[in-house]
Design an enzyme around this catalytic site. Structure first.
Site, mmCIF file in Angstrom:
data_model
loop_
_atom_site.group_PDB
_atom_site.id
_atom_site.type_symbol
_atom_site.label_atom_id
_atom_site.label_comp_id
_atom_site.label_asym_id
_atom_site.label_seq_id
_atom_site.Cartn_x
_atom_site.Cartn_y
_atom_site.Cartn_z
ATOM 1 N N LEU A 270 0.982 -1.183 0.345
ATOM 2 C CA LEU A 270 0.516 0.098 -0.494
ATOM 3 C C LEU A 270 0.944 1.371 0.067
ATOM 4 C CD1 LEU A 270 -2.559 -1.214 3.066
ATOM 5 C CD2 LEU A 270 -3.137 -0.927 -0.099
ATOM 6 N N HIS A 271 0.759 2.551 -0.473
ATOM 7 C CA HIS A 271 1.274 3.062 -0.849
ATOM 8 C C HIS A 271 0.506 4.762 -1.345
ATOM 9 C CE1 HIS A 271 2.080 2.031 -5.223
ATOM 10 N NE2 HIS A 271 2.435 4.096 -5.165
ATOM 11 N N ARG A 272 -0.460 4.215 -2.233
ATOM 12 C CA ARG A 272 -0.906 5.737 -2.825
ATOM 13 C C ARG A 272 -1.711 6.380 -1.277
ATOM 14 N NH1 ARG A 272 -0.658 5.641 -7.784
ATOM 15 N NH2 ARG A 272 -0.263 3.086 -9.063
#
Length: 361
Positions: free
Chosen positions: A208-210
Site C-alpha cells: 500500500l502506498h497511494r
C-alpha cells in the site's frame, strides 16, 4: 546519437535496465548510441532505489540530482532545477523518460524548454482519475512528447484520440516485463521466508502506498483490519513503504498473521510475489507482474491505467468497497480465481524494439 535516460523511482529502474542492455547490444552491431543515465534521487530509500542498480546490473548513474523527499511542488521544482543544470553541462540529442512519476513529468518539461526531443516509454496509459498525481504526470508528459513507446494497442488508441500522429507511435510491449522474464531464474528467497516458516501458495503479499489509502488513519486501519481478517490463517506479508510507516507507527495495528517487513529488493520481492497465494496492492506495476506470473491480484483502487491486467490478466479492482473485497477473498479462498493470459508483446523483447526504432528515427 546522445541520449539522456532519466530514472527517479523504483518502477523506473526496472524499465531502464533492459533499455540500457539493448543500447549496449546495438553498439556492438556498429551503431553509435551514447547514453547518460541520470538518477533524480526521487526515491531515496536504498531498498527502493539503490539495490536495483546492483540486482539488475544497471551501470551506476552518471549523475544523481539527489532530490529526495518533499511535497509534489517541492520535488518537481528541485528536479527541474537539477535537470536543467544537467542538460546545460551535458547536451543531449534526446531525453528518454519512463513511466509516470514526478521525475518523468519534470524532466520532460525541462527537456522541451531546452529544445531537446523527448521519448516517453510507457506512453498513453490512462486511468481517467485526476486525483492521482501520476495521471497528471502522464497527461503533461504526453502533451510534450515527440516519440511515444507504448505497452498496449489501447495506449495507442488513447494517444490517437488526442491527435498524436501515428508516425510518432510505436507499440513495443512492456519493458518492465522484459526485466521480469530475464530475472525469473535469479529470484532470491528472502530470509523472512524461513523466519516466518512460509510455504508456496500459503501466504499473501500486501503493498500500500497511494495517498487515498494510506494518508487517512481510519481508511488505512479499516483496510488492513478487513484484509487480515478475511485472509483467515494465511500470513500477510506487508513490506512497508516509507509513506505508510509513519502512520502505522501511530495506529498500533497488531495481528497474529500480519507481518510488517522493510522494503525488499527486486529479486526478493518478486520471489514472494511468484509463490504467493495472492497479492493485495494499490500499485499499477505490480498488477502487470502478477498477470505475467499468473498470481491472483486484488487491487485496492477504483480504476486502473492498466485495464489489460483486468480484462485478460489476473487482476480485479475492488477499491475500498468492503463487499467487493469480501467477494474477492471468497473467490480466492475457494480456488475459483480466473485464469489470466499475457497481453500482446509482453514477451521480453520490448527494449530491443525501442532501440531498433531509435536507430531508425
Amino acid at each position: 546519437m546522445n541520449i539522456t535516460i532519466v530514472a527517479g523511482a523504483r518502477p523506473n529502474f526496472m524499465k531502464i535496465a533492459p533499455i540500457i542492455e539493448a543500447i549496449l547490444e546495438k553498439n556492438k552491431e556498429g551503431f553509435n548510441i551514447n547514453y547518460r543515465l541520470v538518477h533524480t534521487g526521487q526515491h531515496y530509500d536504498k531498498n527502493l532505489s539503490g539495490t536495483f542498480f546492483e540486482e539488475l546490473n544497471i551501470p551506476l548513474p552518471d549523475a544523481n540530482l539527489d532530490v529526495k523527499s518533499g511535497t509534489q511542488a517541492e520535488q518537481t521544482a528541485a528536479i527541474m532545477i537539477g535537470f536543467e543544470n544537467e542538460l546545460k553541462q551535458n547536451p543531449s540529442d534526446l531525453v528518454m523518460v519512463v513511466g509516470d512519476v514526478t521525475s518523468t513529468m519534470a524532466c520532460t518539461i525541462v527537456a522541451k524548454k531546452a529544445h531537446i526531443k523527448v521519448a516517453h516509454v510507457e506512453a498513453g496509459i490512462r486511468s481517467g482519475d485526476m486525483r492521482m498525481p501520476e495521471e497528471i504526470n502522464r497527461i503533461v508528459t504526453d502533451s510534450l512528447t515527440d516519440y511515444f513507446f507504448t505497452t498496449t494497442s489501447l495506449a495507442n488508441a488513447n494517444l490517437i484520440k488526442l491527435g498524436v500522429s501515428k508516425s510518432k507511435l510505436f507499440f513495443v510491449g512492456n519493458v518492465m516485463i522484459d526485466t521480469l522474464l530475464k530475472n525469473t531464474n535469479r529470484l532470491q528467497k528472502p530470509a523472512l521466508w524461513d523466519d516466518l516458516n512460509l510455504s508456496e501458495k500459503q501466504y499473501m503479499v500486501m503493498t500500500l502506498h497511494r495517498p487515498s489509502n494510506v494518508d487517512e488513519e481510519l481508511q488505512l486501519k479499516t483496510l488492513i483490519t478487513q484484509i487480515v481478517s478475511l485472509g483467515k490463517d494465511y500470513p500477510v506479508i506487508f513490506p512497508v513503504h516509507p509513506r505508510t510507516k509513519k502512520l502505522l507507527n501511530s495506529l498500533n495495528l497488531e495481528f497474529k498473521n500480519l507481518h510488517y517487513v522493510t522494503p525488499l529488493g527486486y529479486l526478493k520481492f518478486n520471489y514472494l510475489v511468484k509463490y504467493a497465494k495472492a497479492v493485495i496492492t494499490d500499485s499499477g506495476g505490480i498488477t502487470e507482474e502478477t498477470t505475467v506470473m499468473n498470481v491472483p491480484c486484488i487491487t485496492l483502487r477504483e480504476n486502473t491505467e492498466r485495464p489489460e491486467t483486468c480484462d485478460i490478466g489476473t487482476n480485479i479492482l475492488v477499491g475500498s468497497d468492503s463487499e467487493k473485497i469480501k467477494n474477492a477473498f471468497k473467490i480466492l479462498l475457494t480456488d475459483n480465481w480466473k485464469q489470466g493470459e499475457v497481453p500482446e508483446l509482453w514477451d521480453g523483447n520490448a527494449a530491443k524494439r525501442i532501440v531498433n526504432h531509435l536507430t531508425s528515427i
